[in-house]
Design an enzyme around this catalytic site. Sequence first.
Site, PDB file in Angstrom:
ATOM      1  CG  ASP A  36      38.972  45.549  49.365  1.00  0.00           C
ATOM      2  OD1 ASP A  36      38.401  44.749  50.126  1.00  0.00           O
ATOM      3  OD2 ASP A  36      39.534  46.594  49.756  1.00  0.00           O
TER       4      ASP A  36
ATOM      5  CD  GLU B  72      51.077  25.006  37.066  1.00  0.00           C
ATOM      6  OE1 GLU B  72      51.424  26.178  36.848  1.00  0.00           O
ATOM      7  OE2 GLU B  72      51.112  24.494  38.203  1.00  0.00           O
TER       8      GLU B  72
ATOM      9  CG  ASP C 151      36.466  40.803  49.537  1.00  0.00           C
ATOM     10  OD1 ASP C 151      35.548  40.796  48.692  1.00  0.00           O
ATOM     11  OD2 ASP C 151      36.794  41.824  50.174  1.00  0.00           O
TER      12      ASP C 151
ATOM     13  CG  ASN D 120      37.265  43.408  53.575  1.00  0.00           C
ATOM     14  OD1 ASN D 120      38.025  43.783  52.678  1.00  0.00           O
ATOM     15  ND2 ASN D 120      37.528  42.360  54.342  1.00  0.00           N
TER      16      ASN D 120
ATOM     17  CG  ASP E 255      50.017  24.738  41.837  1.00  0.00           C
ATOM     18  OD1 ASP E 255      50.093  25.659  41.008  1.00  0.00           O
ATOM     19  OD2 ASP E 255      50.914  24.494  42.671  1.00  0.00           O
TER      20      ASP E 255
ATOM     21  CG  ASP F  38      41.083  43.743  53.243  1.00  0.00           C
ATOM     22  OD1 ASP F  38      40.818  43.950  52.030  1.00  0.00           O
ATOM     23  OD2 ASP F  38      41.106  42.593  53.738  1.00  0.00           O
TER      24      ASP F  38
END
Length: 548
Positions: free
Chosen positions: A27, A276, A35, A29, A206, A31
Amino acid sequence: MALQAGGSADWWRGAVIYQVYPRSFQDTNSDGLGDLRGITRRLPHIASLGVDAIWLSPFFKSPMADMGYDVSDYCDVDPIFGTLADFDEMMGEAHKLGIKVVIDQVISHTSDRHPWFVESRSSRTNPKADWYVWADPKPDGTAPNNWLSIFGGPGWEWDGVRRQYYQHNFLTSQPDLNFHSKAVQEAVLETVKFWLDRGVDGFRLDTVNYYFCDKLLRSNPPHEPDEDDAGLDAPDSNPYGMQNHLYDKTQPENVDFLKRFRALLNQYEDRTTVGEVGDGARSLKTVGAYTSGGDKLHMCYTFDLLGPDFTAEHIRGCVEAFQKAVTDGWVCWAFSNHDVMRHVSRFARTEEERPVIAKLAISVLAALRGSICLYQGEELGLPEAELAFEDLRDPYGIRFWPAFKGRDGCRTPMPWEAGKAHAGFTSAEKSWLPVPYEQAALSVDTQETSDSSVLHHYRKTLAFRKSHPALIDGDMAFIGTNQDLLAFTREKNGEKLLFVFNLTRKPAEFRLPDGMVLGEPFDMPGFRPVAGAGSVKLAALDGFCARV
């Protein structure tokens, strides 16, 4: 700097791919969520491992009902992860370090917030009316057939606007696209082209065998006693495994769509796909169909090595079954990912055994024929996190608690610095998932200072793999033993390597087959076997490699 396997259009063959789960990596930022800028910041760590590519789990716009696997815009970044400019910067830095970038494509379904679905559900006559799998109820008002959702309950949800049911293999907020519609296929391929034009090197697809369902919507028969069709690692508490999934996935039409997908990729240089496949006992047959011929997927992975078994018999059985089922395709092996319990916790019997198992597992994985996927944190030997119910964020785990604790235990944040709050993952007051003490104690900065750490073992092992072309794409042949030993050779361009792994908790002796003569033994990282005349003595959880 990481070098790319093969240095050609076949860079993916034998490549080492590192999976990043963006919301849990770093992280920047404050929060409490990881990110894209955090990934950019930590790329030097990834490069130091010697991997060839990163695979990013979804970072697209999403309501996050399923942590980003419910996409509402395929061509933009969700604000919690940053911006398209952040993605471009991250990809540029990765390429400077010699790392390819593979992104997750979740195209079997969308979020119910996606504009396509909003329009599709608005009426039965709109231009996208057939873009999802809609069906009328039975005369008694019940669902069209008996299909189930992997996330529990029926695989159909009633919509009061259209007065029809729509299919969902996962959450009710994840409606399934109707790939029988050519317009859907065209729209999906356009989103793929968007990222190809942006410079991504490939796609992890996926649930790649879930794109099509049976046109006639026939009900699935009951599960047969000799099958193991547990879908996406569905727990025993989930009735999904009680059906033989003949009609809700893995339909023959999928092959033609994969050919269209490959034809698009072939318009660009050096791109790849890894699919997958969750198809139970039929998975390897499906992999064969999807990777053969050089005109569909480049490679696939299954859930065969993502279970609790870490024995010579199991691993040999999986590899030989693949070799038998897939004659000209390619496989990608993995022991962990974002959907299963971390393999250190699955394989180790005691806490003290965990680092030993972590080192042995990567040594085995790196010696197998195929590409390999690593999951963030496994290079630290992270165990599965034990979380309280109130800390869970995974809808799958919340739905099946307490019989199944879900996937949050393998998704906890990456521990970077032991002495900082949240192990350096975030400076926020609260992280989206907690970082348990036992994981913080295994942080990157702690392991950097110890040459015997799991982290350094990973670096040495991946360097060993890269230094021998036979381990990238050489032939593989097993050697029979009368003990629970995993023994095989890898061979290419005149170099033939013998590997012997003792996965048991007791010493063992491997006798060389008649006619085999040991040449130069290699100091394979982390192991100390004793080679003598005609045999190799291995300690418990030990390994051996030599030229023969």
